[in-house]
Design an enzyme around this catalytic site. Structure first.
Site, PDB file in Angstrom:
ATOM      1  N   LYS A  81       0.836  -1.204   0.000  1.00 24.50           N
ATOM      2  CA  LYS A  81       0.000   0.000   0.000  1.00 24.50           C
ATOM      3  C   LYS A  81       0.873   1.259   0.000  1.00 24.50           C
ATOM      4  CE  LYS A  81      -3.851   1.934   2.707  1.00 24.50           C
ATOM      5  NZ  LYS A  81      -4.739   1.668   3.866  1.00 24.50           N
ATOM      6  N   SER A 156      -9.283   2.423   3.130  1.00 25.83           N
ATOM      7  CA  SER A 156      -8.324   3.076   2.274  1.00 25.83           C
ATOM      8  C   SER A 156      -7.451   2.096   1.500  1.00 25.83           C
ATOM      9  CB  SER A 156      -7.450   4.024   3.107  1.00 25.83           C
ATOM     10  OG  SER A 156      -6.678   3.312   4.069  1.00 25.83           O
ATOM     11  N   SER A 180      -9.847   0.295   7.343  1.00 26.93           N
ATOM     12  CA  SER A 180      -9.272   0.352   5.996  1.00 26.93           C
ATOM     13  C   SER A 180      -8.784  -0.969   5.432  1.00 26.93           C
ATOM     14  CB  SER A 180      -8.127   1.373   5.965  1.00 26.93           C
ATOM     15  OG  SER A 180      -8.621   2.666   6.190  1.00 26.93           O
TER      16      SER A 180
END
Length: 479
Positions: A81, A156, A180
């Site tokens: 990420k 996210s 997330s």
């Protein structure tokens, strides 16, 4: 590009096949496929679907960050990420507010991921600093949901979830500061476990917070992939003050007291499809011998406002310290409208910061009391199915967007404040064919129970697969 109506996936008869990470690692160990063949398949799949998904921030398939050859996932490709440092790669945090520089070293979490044998072949997209619950941007095209590209993939860790759900890689790094990992897992039909505080290596950002909300993990298509990852991560860095996890390989033969929670701490109304899937899951667990009783989460009525104000404190810290953290190119004025709205909200709340933090720190004790009566809590992950793109765009006026988020992200933040583990599992499909996740929560340090229960549900109710439409059709929301 594989499609059915609007579904987008890259599954094909190639070296990746439809293996999960454990299965692909076994093929690599046997020599049935090679690392070079696997990387070539990732590149081909990415070329087919990422023009639609827009899930990749940075592609490094030809020059990956390679993992340990002794790890259980040796040679299996993954994405990191974009808020986590990989040496020599820029870390952009999903933001247009600065020009990212190459990271000087791996983050501790990156080292832990690579120790499992995973090869990082790129970085996945995320919304600005992970503040939003949809991977959408003020001045760039959104990342979309492979099940229906008109809808949000969550956030996210939205790019990670889109890549795994669409079959580009079998597993991807994700992290969770308010949902997330679990939000995009639910939106994309995946397994997403947020470990408890301290179970995985601390992130630099989380460690600097007054209350550390962030836990790192993975999104995957099978329970065993998540279980093997967590066991390997726990071996690489033994979690202080937590019981050893070990490798969880299947369900346990014990009867659990499971509390069914359908009323959200935010007051959000759970939609009919989501409620039906959660209630159907409760019936399945009861059939498996567990005791299901209604439960409620009783918190200080100021919890929701306190959490949002704390989120604002984090945004204000980014705005005030951006030049120090990200270099001279950082401009607070270039933060997206939602981030700036959080900053403005916090300015009004700032005098109350000591009281906000004091109340939030007490939540851990409120949460722990729930587990004197229950072993596990079952709830929705989200109050409604993944929304259409645009509904949660950072360009929506702040007050309106905030209310929409509170009506969507209704169950996950509690685990972050409490520091406790929670897992999102595919529960079924909505009447419109979108994934719906169910959420299981356990006491601090008890990831084992969550994984054992997840194995049981996976065996009893195999989840919908994007590449297998007849299978998926059999798991729509019950009437």
């Amino acid at each position: 590009m594989g499609t059915s109506s609007t579904r987008v996936h890259a599954f094909a008869d190639d070296p990746l096949g439809d293996h999960d990470a454990v299965g692909l690692a076994a093929e690599l160990r046997r020599g049935t496929v090679s690392v070079a063949e696997v990387r070539a398949a990732v590149a081909e799949r990415l070329a087919r679907v990422d023009p639609t998904l827009r899930a990749v921030q940075l592609e490094r398939i030809a020059e990956p960050a390679t993992g340990s050859p002794d790890g259980p996932f040796a040679g299996v490709p993954t994405f990191i990420k974009d808020n986590t440092d990989v040496r020599g790669w820029p870390t952009g945090n999903g933001s247009a507010s600065y020009v990212p520089r190459p990271a000087p070293a791996h983050a501790a979490v990156t080292q832990q991921i690579l120790s499992t044998g995973l090869d990082a072949v790129g970085k996945s997209r995320m919304p600005e600093f992970g503040f939003n619950a949809s991977t959408e941007f003020a001045a760039a095209e959104p990342t979309v949901n492979p099940w229906n590209p008109r809808h949000s993939c969550g956030a996210s860790s939205g790019g990670a979830a889109a890549l795994v759900a669409a079959g580009v890689v079998p597993i991807a790094h994700a992290n969770d500061g308010g949902g997330s990992i679990r939000i995009p897992a639910a939106a994309c039909g995946l397994v997403g476990l947020k470990p408890g505080r301290g179970r995985t290596a601390p992130s630099a950002n989380g460690s600097r917070m007054p209350i550390n909300l962030v836990a790192d993990g993975v999104v995957s298509r099978t329970v065993r992939d998540t279980a093997v990852f967590l066991a390997a991560a726990d071996r690489q860095r033994r979690a202080p003050h937590l019981p050893p996890l070990g490798l969880v390989e299947g369900p346990a033969d014990r009867r659990l007291r499971i509390g069914l929670v359908l009323t959200s701490p935010t007051g959000a109304v759970v939609d009919a499809d989501t409620r039906a899937v959660v209630e159907d899951t409760a019936r399945t667990l009861e059939k498996l011998g567990h005791e299901i009783t209604p439960a409620s989460i009783d918190l200080d009525p100021r919890f929701v406002d306190d959490f949002v104000d704390y989120w604002g404190l984090l945004a204000a810290t980014v705005a005030a310290g951006g030049r120090f953290a990200f270099g001279r190119t950082f401009r607070a004025s270039a933060l997206d409208p939602f981030t700036r709205g959080l900053v403005d909200r916090y300015k009004r709340a700032a005098p109350r910061t000591p009281a906000i933090l004091r109340r939030l720190r007490r939540v851990r004790h409120d949460y722990a009391r729930l587990f004197t009566r229950h072993d596990v809590l079952l709830s929705p992950v989200l109050a409604h199915v993944p929304p259409e793109l645009g509904r949660l765009s950072p360009t929506v006026p702040f007050d309106e967007l905030l209310q929409r988020l509170l009506g969507y992200v209704a169950f996950t933040p509690l685990n972050n404040i409490a520091g406790a583990p929670g897992i999102s599992l595919p529960g079924g499909l909505s009447s419109t064919g979108l994934p719906i996740g169910v959420h299981l929560s356990a006491a601090h340090g008890d990831e084992r129970t969550l994984l054992e229960l997840a194995y049981a549900l996976e065996a009893e109710r195999p989840w919908p697969r994007i590449q297998d439409l007849s299978h998926a059709a059999a798991h729509t929301a019950p009437n």
